[in-house]
Design an enzyme around this catalytic site. Structure first.
Site, short mmCIF file in Angstrom:
data_model
loop_
_atom_site.label_atom_id
_atom_site.label_comp_id
_atom_site.label_asym_id
_atom_site.label_seq_id
_atom_site.Cartn_x
_atom_site.Cartn_y
_atom_site.Cartn_z
N ASP A 205 0.84 -1.20 0.00
CA ASP A 205 0.00 0.00 0.00
C ASP A 205 0.88 1.26 0.00
O ASP A 205 1.91 1.30 0.68
CB ASP A 205 -0.88 -0.02 1.27
CG ASP A 205 -1.78 1.19 1.37
OD1 ASP A 205 -2.74 1.26 0.60
OD2 ASP A 205 -1.49 2.08 2.21
N GLU A 242 1.61 -0.46 -4.84
CA GLU A 242 0.62 0.54 -5.25
C GLU A 242 1.34 1.85 -5.59
O GLU A 242 1.71 2.62 -4.70
CB GLU A 242 -0.41 0.80 -4.14
CG GLU A 242 -1.54 1.68 -4.64
CD GLU A 242 -2.23 2.51 -3.56
OE1 GLU A 242 -3.30 3.05 -3.85
OE2 GLU A 242 -1.69 2.65 -2.45
C1 5J7 Z 1 -2.69 8.22 -2.23
C2 5J7 Z 1 -2.25 8.59 -3.48
O1 5J7 Z 1 -0.96 8.81 -3.75
C3 5J7 Z 1 -3.15 8.73 -4.53
O2 5J7 Z 1 -2.74 9.10 -5.76
C4 5J7 Z 1 -4.51 8.47 -4.28
O3 5J7 Z 1 -5.36 8.56 -5.29
C5 5J7 Z 1 -4.93 8.11 -2.99
C6 5J7 Z 1 -4.04 8.00 -1.97
C7 5J7 Z 1 -4.47 7.62 -0.64
O4 5J7 Z 1 -3.88 6.50 -0.11
C8 5J7 Z 1 -4.15 6.08 1.14
C9 5J7 Z 1 -3.51 4.95 1.61
C10 5J7 Z 1 -3.80 4.51 2.90
O5 5J7 Z 1 -3.19 3.42 3.36
C11 5J7 Z 1 -4.68 5.18 3.69
C12 5J7 Z 1 -5.32 6.31 3.22
O6 5J7 Z 1 -6.22 6.94 3.98
C13 5J7 Z 1 -5.05 6.79 1.95
C14 5J7 Z 1 -5.69 7.97 1.43
O7 5J7 Z 1 -6.49 8.62 2.12
C15 5J7 Z 1 -5.38 8.35 0.10
O8 5J7 Z 1 -5.92 9.50 -0.46
C16 5J7 Z 1 -7.29 9.83 -0.47
O9 5J7 Z 1 -7.77 9.86 -1.80
C17 5J7 Z 1 -7.13 10.85 -2.64
C18 5J7 Z 1 -7.69 10.78 -4.06
C19 5J7 Z 1 -7.31 12.22 -2.10
O10 5J7 Z 1 -6.57 13.13 -2.90
C20 5J7 Z 1 -6.77 12.25 -0.70
O11 5J7 Z 1 -7.04 13.51 -0.14
C21 5J7 Z 1 -7.41 11.17 0.17
O12 5J7 Z 1 -8.74 11.53 0.39
C22 5J7 Z 1 -9.13 11.51 1.75
O13 5J7 Z 1 -9.73 10.25 2.01
C23 5J7 Z 1 -10.10 12.60 2.04
O14 5J7 Z 1 -9.50 13.84 1.76
C24 5J7 Z 1 -10.52 12.50 3.50
O15 5J7 Z 1 -11.52 13.46 3.75
C25 5J7 Z 1 -11.09 11.12 3.81
O16 5J7 Z 1 -11.34 10.99 5.20
C26 5J7 Z 1 -10.07 10.07 3.39
C27 5J7 Z 1 -10.64 8.66 3.51
O17 5J7 Z 1 -9.61 7.69 3.25
C28 5J7 Z 1 -9.54 7.18 2.00
O18 5J7 Z 1 -10.25 7.52 1.11
C29 5J7 Z 1 -8.54 6.11 1.80
C30 5J7 Z 1 -8.06 5.89 0.55
C31 5J7 Z 1 -7.15 4.83 0.24
C32 5J7 Z 1 -6.59 4.85 -1.02
C33 5J7 Z 1 -5.74 3.88 -1.42
O19 5J7 Z 1 -5.19 3.85 -2.65
C34 5J7 Z 1 -5.43 2.81 -0.57
O20 5J7 Z 1 -4.59 1.85 -1.02
C35 5J7 Z 1 -5.98 2.80 0.68
C36 5J7 Z 1 -6.82 3.78 1.07
#
Ligand code: 5J7
Ligand code: CA
Length: 495
Positions: A205, A242
């Protein structure tokens, strides 16, 4: 003496260099499914009752380590680690170990989603295994990690700056310093413990948010796979990282492909655009690196994943999901029929709100899927992997093995077909009119059961029967109004 040592040394280095790119599948199997948020006992049963018998080669499971309990129980709480104790809403260590054993016995390998870029964000004070933490002071005593193990607090704001992306916090998640030897040791111990339990590899991740040099140091210390689970001696964990790289950012997937595979988000983005009609199907004739994808053995490919199916992340609105079933099944069939990459099938729970967690019995405990007589799921679980059009294409992929893509045909627009050597043939119609053509299938003469519209049962077929003549040609008809815009036949579906 010197020569022998030198040769052994070269052989050893070659092994090291190649090891992490093989998924370590059992011979004759192909295709991985992500059983997102499933419980370990349910996955064990699924390996025995469904995945094994239908030829699936692997299962990606949700994070196995203890995570923060977030009030509304969103799916993303599992990406907020509290410790490396193996207790989550999916089950405990004993249940996980038993699942891995039962899946390996069924010929299905396990890949764990490992989260070690960060720990929980503020608010994550209680873990699913009963541990407590104080992310505010960067204290995670159940590991233990203290403030010394983390990068200084700053937020990711600039994807053009690799140091900002890798040394700062992703949405407030406390950012571990993987250059620190204590941190490295804890991560290596965690991964090696999973290897001892019999897993075949890892989805790393947030790899983009870690320095390639730190990852190389960690991967270099990984144990060989457990031979007590049927792996060959010297086999290394398969690693797929990832790295979301659609271009336009400072960090490139090529910084990671020397160490393992990457999740090829361009594949997801492109296949979505094509089957949504934003690109012609005929352009798929050079599907692969010409589309900007990483090399085939470095590409973990998918139509959607647990993140981009929710509208965030790479691909945005073009990503196909279970919500658009006809196009989704066509794209999945294309991915599974085409030789490019290591394909992963998404298996979802239904959601209306992107934060929504899995179905529960009481708002807290995850509910088990229920199965209908047609093999499909209910109880809030979508189970795309139990859709006939998808599991039968896993069967297709197994039937064709390494046979070359041949006999490409297209109508200059959105009707295409190709064979995999003389073992399998597929055709697609994404045009807004009927398809009716005599096409070269590459297959031996005979009658075949279309595994998309039905199932071979002894000598009968519950779907379309396709008759291949002695010249290898068959009449292929896919009306525009049909439920599925694809037909597929293969050597094991010969009547
Ligand atoms: C990282 C990146 O480099 C990227 O390009 C992307 O699209 C997403 C992420 C990303 O990775 C995560 C990994 C984790 O282990 C835990 C995480 O919480 C995240 C994560 O949040 C994350 O980014 C979210 O999605 C992006 C498109 C936004 O630009 C970010 O701001 C973020 O969005 C946030 O999501 C919200 O702003 C916030 O309000 C909300 O509480 C939060 C909820 O968490 C997630 O959506 C988790 C996403 C996630 C994505 C992954 O790829 C992943 O492998 C695991 C979790
Ligand atoms: Ca980081």
């Amino acid at each position: 003496m010197f020569l022998t040592k030198g040769l052994i040394c070269i052989a050893f280095l070659a092994l090291l260099a190649n090891a992490q790119f093989s998924p370590n599948y059992v011979n004759g199997r192909n295709g991985m499914v992500h059983l997102f948020e499933w419980k370990w006992d349910d996955i064990a049963a699924e390996c025995e009752n469904f995945l094994g018998p239908y030829g699936f080669a692997g299962v990606q499971v949700s994070p196995v380590n203890e995570n923060a309990v977030i009030n509304s129980r969103p799916w993303w709480e599992r990406y907020q680690p509290i410790s490396y104790k193996l207790t989550t809403r999916s089950g405990n260590e004993q249940q996980f170990a038993s699942m891995v054993r039962r899946c390996n016995n069924a010929g299905v390998r396990t890949y764990v989603d490992v989260v070690f870029n960060h720990m929980a964000a503020n608010g994550g004070t209680r873990g699913t295994g009963g541990s407590t933490a104080d992310p505010g002071s960067k204290s995670f005593p159940a590991v233990p990690f203290s403030a010394l193990d983390f990068n200084p607090t700053c937020g990711i704001t600039n994807y053009n700056d690799p140091a900002n992306v890798r040394n700062c916090e992703l949405v407030g998640l406390r950012d571990l310093n993987q250059g620190n030897s204590w941190v490295r040791d804890r991560i290596v111990d965690f991964l090696n413990h999973l290897t001892d339990l019999g897993v075949a590899g890892f989805r790393v991740d947030a790899a983009k948010h870690m320095w390639p040099g730190d990852l190389a140091a960690i991967y270099g210390r990984l144990k060989n796979l457990n031979t007590g689970h049927g792996f060959s001696s010297g086999a290394k964990p398969y690693i797929f990282q990832e790295v979301i790289d659609l271009g336009g950012e400072a960090i490139k997937k090529s910084e990671y492909t020397g160490m393992g595979a990457v999740t090829e988000f361009r594949h997801s983005d492109s296949i979505g655009k094509v089957f949504r009609g934003k690109d012609k199907l005929r352009y798929l004739n050079n599907w692969g690196t010409s589309w900007g994808f990483a090399a085939s053995d470095r590409s973990l490919v998918f139509v959607d994943n647990h993140d981009n199916q929710r509208g965030h992340g790479a691909g945005g609105a073009d990503v196909l999901t279970y919500k658009v079933p006809k196009q989704y099944k066509m794209a999945s069939a294309f991915m599974l029929a085409h030789p490019f990459g290591t394909p992963r099938v998404m298996s979802s729970f239904a959601f209306s709100n992107p934060d929504q967690g899995p179905p529960t019995t009481d708002g807290q405990n995850i509910a088990s899927p229920r199965f209908n007589s047609d093999k499909s799921c209910s109880g809030g679980w979508v189970c795309e992997h139990r859709w006939r059009q998808i599991y039968n294409m896993v069967g297709f992929r197994n039937a064709v093995g390494t046979a070359q893509l041949q006999n490409w045909w297209d109508n200059g627009s959105n009707q295409i077909s190709f064979s995999r050597g003389n073992r399998g043939f597929v055709a697609f119609n994404n045009d807004n009119y009927d398809m009716n053509s005599s096409l070269q299938t590459g297959l031996p003469a005979g009658s075949y059961c279309d595994v998309i519209s039905g199932q071979k049962n002894g000598s009968s077929c519950s779907g379309k029967t396709i008759v291949v003549g002695s010249d290898g040609r068959a009449n292929i008809s896919i009306r525009k109004a049909e439920e599925d815009g694809v037909v597929a036949i293969h050597i094991n579906a010969k009547l």
